[in-house]
Design an enzyme around this catalytic site. Structure first.
Site: not given
Length: 149
Positions: A78-80
């Protein structure tokens, strides 16, 4: 490295309707990576996740780890987690590792969890890096922790 860890009674991740990972009792680990992450930070996080004592013992105290309860881990990239919303209304993700850096970090983190969890029989499932995923979970408690290294 940033992790949002949720204690769950069950969880499943799907990509285009296909199940890529599914667990019963355990942790959903949403994992984000930064360009400066190292083997040391990945190892620290893997050990921390596997060793956290957040399951209730006979007295109801958070005193048991994954291995003690036969739990599993579901890791979702989850790069967010590196989204910056200080300015404007649209998040900036410049602090997140680009895919060519993040993919090897993600794969190594999963490998460390599997290697270090193998001695206790801790199963590790995953989503699919970079894919649009549907994550379904039942948060147990709820217990949600934010970890960073």
């Amino acid at each position: 490295m940033r992790v949002v860890l949720q204690r769950v009674s069950r969880a499943v991740v799907r990509v285009a309707g296909r199940v890529t990972g599914q667990i019963g009792k355990g942790f959903v680990v949403l994992a984000g990576f930064a360009p400066a992450d190292t083997e040391e930070s990945l190892a620290w996080m893997a050990d921390k996740v596997l060793g956290l004592r957040v399951f209730g013992d006979a007295e109801g105290k958070m005193n048991l780890a994954l291995a003690d309860v036969g739990g599993a881990v579901l890791v979702v990239s989850q790069f967010t987690l590196y989204g910056d919303v200080q300015k404007g209304r649209r998040p900036s993700f410049v602090d997140a590792a680009p895919p060519e850096v993040a993919i090897p970090l993600y794969e190594r983190f999963v490998a460390l969890l599997r290697e270090r969890g193998a001695t206790s029989g801790t199963r590790v499932e995953t989503g699919e890096f970079g894919a649009m995923m549907e994550v379904e979970l039942v948060n147990d408690g709820p217990v949600t922790l934010i970890l960073e290294r």
